[in-house]
Design an enzyme around this catalytic site. Sequence first.
Site, mmCIF file in Angstrom:
data_model
loop_
_atom_site.group_PDB
_atom_site.id
_atom_site.type_symbol
_atom_site.label_atom_id
_atom_site.label_comp_id
_atom_site.label_asym_id
_atom_site.label_seq_id
_atom_site.Cartn_x
_atom_site.Cartn_y
_atom_site.Cartn_z
ATOM 1 C CE LYS A 73 39.866 12.857 22.316
ATOM 2 N NZ LYS A 73 39.943 14.074 21.476
ATOM 3 C CB SER A 147 43.003 13.527 19.441
ATOM 4 O OG SER A 147 42.023 14.352 20.052
ATOM 5 C CB SER A 171 39.995 16.163 18.063
ATOM 6 O OG SER A 171 41.356 16.515 18.063
#
Length: 609
Positions: A73, A147, A171
């Site tokens: 990420k 996210s 997330s």
Amino acid sequence: MPATIADILHAHRSGRSTPSRTVAACLERIERHADPSIFTALFGREALAEQVAALEGRDPSSLPLYGVPFAVKDNIDVAGLPTSCACPDFAYAAARDATAVARLRRAGAIVIGKTNLDQFATGLNGTRSPYGTPRNAVRADLVPGGSSSGSGVAVAAGLVAFALGTDTAGSGRIPAGLNNIVGIKPSLGLVSTSGLVPACRTLDCISVFGLTVDDAFAALRVMAGPDEADPFSRPLSLGTPGAFPAAPRIAVPRPEDRVFLGDRQAEAAFTQAIARMASLGARIVEIAMEPFYETAKLLYEGPWVAERYAAVGPFLEAKPEAFNEVVRAIIEEGRRRTAVETFRGHYRRAELAARTRASLAGCDALMVPTMPTVYTVEEMLADPVRLNSHLGVYTNFVNLLDMCGIAVPSGLRPDGAPVGITLLAGAGRDAHLAALASAFHASTDLPMGATGEKLPSLPPATPRAGAGYHEIALFGAHLSGLPLNGELLEAGGVFMRRARTSDDYRFYALPEGRVRRPGLLRVEAGSGASIECEIWALPAEAFARFVDAIPAPLGIATILLEDGSRVKGFALEAVAARDARDITGFGGWRGFLADEQRQRQAAGIPAAE
């Protein structure tokens, strides 16, 4: 590219493939998938070749992730790639790997690139990025979840074997639920956050996505461990997932507390998931969710939003135009919070945590829907704040209550949308949750993500305790689902397997005390019988405390099992057997309790717990 980490490792170790070929296949799949919104940056072929070359001459069997490709990420540092947090004006060149990434690379894993996210990790839907919205891998019109949107989609589409996300408010779980994959949210402090751009620093953790629980846990095992560079890391024991316990107590929200926002398909799916868990042998316990839901509100409606401002406030003040409009509004709210509000929030959280611990006492896990409903991208863009908050109903309280969690798929709805459940427990019980989640996931017979590949069946191998753990044989009230089992769970105990002793023992019901308990006595050959037991594993420190607290006339001895192995376990002092009832004929404590229940029912007496 083979689907699972185990497949990739087998191919590399057997010589059927090489890391170079695996990486090439990975890049081909990314190109063929043709979704430019999944990755924010990819390593070039030359840089990937350097990573592969670093593995040359290494013994493939000595590296637990030898040649396994993964993605990271884009709020986690990877040396050689920019860290942008989905904000190009914020981007900087990372000089070194985050600790978690460095540990994965040392284990032989190969970083393919950085994945898209809701800007500054603020959002649960995946639409808040200037790099676009990654396509949901299962149903393209749905939001991908955030996210950690790119990471979830990359795994579900089979582009990489696993991917790192983060999880402050869900997330690491919502993208898993929306893409039919597994998402592990570790205990806070188990994985170092050094090299992570913080969202809420006291609550942040690095999460991991995989097609299976085994895959995600394999990555977690490599990343776990204290780190001097991270003051929030702590020395938690991870352990090794055991087997599914004999009768785990699984808490679920009582019917009146279940939130589905009118989504009948989601409601029916969770009812079916409860029935599935019960069919595996679990005892379902309904609990009130009010203290969990009140805790969840503290995250965005309370003072913790000020932590988001503490993380990126100076950049926001300097370049407000660089922010997604919704993200900016959320972070700006942090400016208005006071120190007094913060302390009051901490006090209230402590009160709520005490209530939630009490409601889960003696339970192996809390099972909730991963999300209450699903939304299309169009719906989310039309109402971005309210619908995003709906997705966090079952996720926002978890880190505030210091819990670990695993999201696993539970089915596909009639409309083709994926549904899943999340198992939650107190910090340090990651391995125990993995055992529960793995058995549940295997029972669904779902395909892995959107790959179309069949989910592997559970291996028949007998699990053994991991490093730093000691096995112990249990015979009475500490068995799964019985009154004292909660003591094991609180101590970080992990169920390993069911077993039986050799036929050299007799079994006794002791005079009643605080809790009814039996005793096991070794006798002369030919005068005993085989007795049922459960083998659990405890961290070394907890094992010592546990043994020290054993009341007379019980103690610890070496127990001989019917397969010829030996394990430490509860044993009875011979002198105490004179005043105890011999219950050897029942074959174990559960058999004895079951007979008592039958006798009660025959006499019209209400069943005892």
